[in-house]
Motif scaffolding. Sequence first.
Motif, PDB file in Angstrom:
ATOM      1  N   ALA A  21       0.875  -1.162   0.000  1.00  0.00           N
ATOM      2  CA  ALA A  21       0.000   0.000   0.000  1.00  0.00           C
ATOM      3  C   ALA A  21       0.915   1.215   0.000  1.00  0.00           C
ATOM      4  O   ALA A  21       1.812   1.323   0.843  1.00  0.00           O
ATOM      5  CB  ALA A  21      -0.899   0.008   1.234  1.00  0.00           C
ATOM      6  N   THR A  22       0.720   2.104  -0.968  1.00  0.00           N
ATOM      7  CA  THR A  22       1.621   3.242  -1.109  1.00  0.00           C
ATOM      8  C   THR A  22       0.877   4.450  -1.646  1.00  0.00           C
ATOM      9  O   THR A  22      -0.208   4.326  -2.216  1.00  0.00           O
ATOM     10  CB  THR A  22       2.800   2.884  -2.036  1.00  0.00           C
ATOM     11  N   ASN A  23       1.476   5.601  -1.478  1.00  0.00           N
ATOM     12  CA  ASN A  23       0.940   6.820  -2.065  1.00  0.00           C
ATOM     13  C   ASN A  23       1.087   6.711  -3.578  1.00  0.00           C
ATOM     14  O   ASN A  23       2.125   6.280  -4.077  1.00  0.00           O
ATOM     15  CB  ASN A  23       1.713   8.027  -1.530  1.00  0.00           C
ATOM     16  N   SER A  24       0.086   7.113  -4.313  1.00  0.00           N
ATOM     17  CA  SER A  24       0.123   6.951  -5.767  1.00  0.00           C
ATOM     18  C   SER A  24       1.198   7.805  -6.420  1.00  0.00           C
ATOM     19  O   SER A  24       1.613   7.516  -7.541  1.00  0.00           O
ATOM     20  CB  SER A  24      -1.236   7.289  -6.366  1.00  0.00           C
ATOM     21  N   ARG A  25       1.694   8.812  -5.752  1.00  0.00           N
ATOM     22  CA  ARG A  25       2.719   9.687  -6.326  1.00  0.00           C
ATOM     23  C   ARG A  25       4.139   9.212  -6.067  1.00  0.00           C
ATOM     24  O   ARG A  25       5.083   9.734  -6.644  1.00  0.00           O
ATOM     25  CB  ARG A  25       2.561  11.105  -5.786  1.00  0.00           C
ATOM     26  N   SER A  26       4.305   8.230  -5.195  1.00  0.00           N
ATOM     27  CA  SER A  26       5.654   7.751  -4.908  1.00  0.00           C
ATOM     28  C   SER A  26       6.122   6.822  -6.020  1.00  0.00           C
ATOM     29  O   SER A  26       5.323   6.198  -6.709  1.00  0.00           O
ATOM     30  CB  SER A  26       5.697   7.045  -3.549  1.00  0.00           C
ATOM     31  N   PRO A  27       7.441   6.692  -6.227  1.00  0.00           N
ATOM     32  CA  PRO A  27       7.951   5.821  -7.290  1.00  0.00           C
ATOM     33  C   PRO A  27       7.636   4.350  -7.020  1.00  0.00           C
ATOM     34  O   PRO A  27       7.331   3.963  -5.890  1.00  0.00           O
ATOM     35  CB  PRO A  27       9.456   6.071  -7.287  1.00  0.00           C
ATOM     36  N   ARG A  28       7.747   3.535  -8.058  1.00  0.00           N
ATOM     37  CA  ARG A  28       7.372   2.121  -7.974  1.00  0.00           C
ATOM     38  C   ARG A  28       8.062   1.410  -6.816  1.00  0.00           C
ATOM     39  O   ARG A  28       7.437   0.653  -6.088  1.00  0.00           O
ATOM     40  CB  ARG A  28       7.723   1.417  -9.282  1.00  0.00           C
ATOM     41  N   ASP A  29       9.359   1.613  -6.660  1.00  0.00           N
ATOM     42  CA  ASP A  29      10.106   0.920  -5.619  1.00  0.00           C
ATOM     43  C   ASP A  29      10.433   1.835  -4.446  1.00  0.00           C
ATOM     44  O   ASP A  29      11.330   1.552  -3.661  1.00  0.00           O
ATOM     45  CB  ASP A  29      11.405   0.348  -6.202  1.00  0.00           C
ATOM     46  N   GLY A  30       9.703   2.936  -4.316  1.00  0.00           N
ATOM     47  CA  GLY A  30       9.976   3.909  -3.265  1.00  0.00           C
ATOM     48  C   GLY A  30       9.312   3.541  -1.950  1.00  0.00           C
ATOM     49  O   GLY A  30       9.036   2.373  -1.665  1.00  0.00           O
ATOM     50  N   GLN A  31       9.048   4.570  -1.148  1.00  0.00           N
ATOM     51  CA  GLN A  31       8.456   4.363   0.159  1.00  0.00           C
ATOM     52  C   GLN A  31       7.069   3.754   0.029  1.00  0.00           C
ATOM     53  O   GLN A  31       6.353   3.996  -0.928  1.00  0.00           O
ATOM     54  CB  GLN A  31       8.321   5.691   0.902  1.00  0.00           C
ATOM     55  N   PHE A  32       6.696   2.980   1.044  1.00  0.00           N
ATOM     56  CA  PHE A  32       5.364   2.396   1.082  1.00  0.00           C
ATOM     57  C   PHE A  32       4.836   2.489   2.497  1.00  0.00           C
ATOM     58  O   PHE A  32       5.587   2.713   3.446  1.00  0.00           O
ATOM     59  CB  PHE A  32       5.384   0.942   0.590  1.00  0.00           C
ATOM     60  N   LEU A  33       3.527   2.301   2.639  1.00  0.00           N
ATOM     61  CA  LEU A  33       2.895   2.402   3.943  1.00  0.00           C
ATOM     62  C   LEU A  33       2.858   1.054   4.668  1.00  0.00           C
ATOM     63  O   LEU A  33       3.047   0.991   5.873  1.00  0.00           O
ATOM     64  CB  LEU A  33       1.472   2.939   3.781  1.00  0.00           C
ATOM     65  N   GLU A  34       2.601  -0.025   3.902  1.00  0.00           N
ATOM     66  CA  GLU A  34       2.503  -1.345   4.521  1.00  0.00           C
ATOM     67  C   GLU A  34       2.724  -2.434   3.469  1.00  0.00           C
ATOM     68  O   GLU A  34       2.263  -2.321   2.342  1.00  0.00           O
ATOM     69  CB  GLU A  34       1.111  -1.519   5.132  1.00  0.00           C
ATOM     70  N   LYS A  35       3.426  -3.501   3.873  1.00  0.00           N
ATOM     71  CA  LYS A  35       3.575  -4.683   3.020  1.00  0.00           C
ATOM     72  C   LYS A  35       2.340  -5.548   3.205  1.00  0.00           C
ATOM     73  O   LYS A  35       1.925  -5.815   4.324  1.00  0.00           O
ATOM     74  CB  LYS A  35       4.806  -5.501   3.413  1.00  0.00           C
ATOM     75  N   LEU A  36       1.771  -5.991   2.077  1.00  0.00           N
ATOM     76  CA  LEU A  36       0.541  -6.771   2.148  1.00  0.00           C
ATOM     77  C   LEU A  36       0.655  -8.167   1.554  1.00  0.00           C
ATOM     78  O   LEU A  36      -0.274  -8.956   1.662  1.00  0.00           O
ATOM     79  CB  LEU A  36      -0.582  -6.006   1.434  1.00  0.00           C
ATOM     80  N   GLY A  37       1.761  -8.474   0.907  1.00  0.00           N
ATOM     81  CA  GLY A  37       1.909  -9.793   0.321  1.00  0.00           C
ATOM     82  C   GLY A  37       3.166  -9.883  -0.515  1.00  0.00           C
ATOM     83  O   GLY A  37       3.897  -8.907  -0.668  1.00  0.00           O
ATOM     84  N   GLN A  38       3.395 -11.070  -1.077  1.00  0.00           N
ATOM     85  CA  GLN A  38       4.570 -11.270  -1.916  1.00  0.00           C
ATOM     86  C   GLN A  38       4.220 -12.195  -3.064  1.00  0.00           C
ATOM     87  O   GLN A  38       3.510 -13.187  -2.887  1.00  0.00           O
ATOM     88  CB  GLN A  38       5.715 -11.853  -1.106  1.00  0.00           C
ATOM     89  N   TYR A  39       4.724 -11.878  -4.252  1.00  0.00           N
ATOM     90  CA  TYR A  39       4.445 -12.626  -5.472  1.00  0.00           C
ATOM     91  C   TYR A  39       5.760 -12.958  -6.158  1.00  0.00           C
ATOM     92  O   TYR A  39       6.563 -12.074  -6.438  1.00  0.00           O
ATOM     93  CB  TYR A  39       3.549 -11.791  -6.381  1.00  0.00           C
ATOM     94  N   ASP A  40       5.983 -14.254  -6.404  1.00  0.00           N
ATOM     95  CA  ASP A  40       7.178 -14.723  -7.104  1.00  0.00           C
ATOM     96  C   ASP A  40       6.724 -15.420  -8.376  1.00  0.00           C
ATOM     97  O   ASP A  40       6.262 -16.562  -8.332  1.00  0.00           O
ATOM     98  CB  ASP A  40       7.971 -15.676  -6.218  1.00  0.00           C
ATOM     99  N   PRO A  41       6.828 -14.771  -9.536  1.00  0.00           N
ATOM    100  CA  PRO A  41       6.300 -15.343 -10.771  1.00  0.00           C
ATOM    101  C   PRO A  41       7.013 -16.601 -11.241  1.00  0.00           C
ATOM    102  O   PRO A  41       6.459 -17.373 -12.013  1.00  0.00           O
ATOM    103  CB  PRO A  41       6.463 -14.214 -11.791  1.00  0.00           C
ATOM    104  N   LYS A  42       8.227 -16.860 -10.773  1.00  0.00           N
ATOM    105  CA  LYS A  42       8.978 -18.028 -11.237  1.00  0.00           C
ATOM    106  C   LYS A  42       8.867 -19.226 -10.307  1.00  0.00           C
ATOM    107  O   LYS A  42       9.366 -20.297 -10.617  1.00  0.00           O
ATOM    108  CB  LYS A  42      10.444 -17.656 -11.435  1.00  0.00           C
TER     109      LYS A  42
END
Length: 80
Positions: A21-42
Amino acid sequence: MVKIRMARGGRKNRPVYTIVATNSRSPRDGQFLEKLGQYDPKATEAIKFVNVEGIKSWLSKGAQLSDTVRTLLKNNNIKL
């Protein structure tokens, strides 16, 4: 506005994405508010964990899911 989207991690040719969960204006890998899950495509089991209660909490506060996260949750039968 708060968005629930994916942030890229891992190494070259071996990505691991974190659902955050992150502010929509922050960069893709920038600051975030909370981790909610993890996805490993391989990996054989692509979604490692998902905090469904946390996602529901953010959605009730007005956050929006990105198209990619919405599709990922739908394809893995995770009900919100």
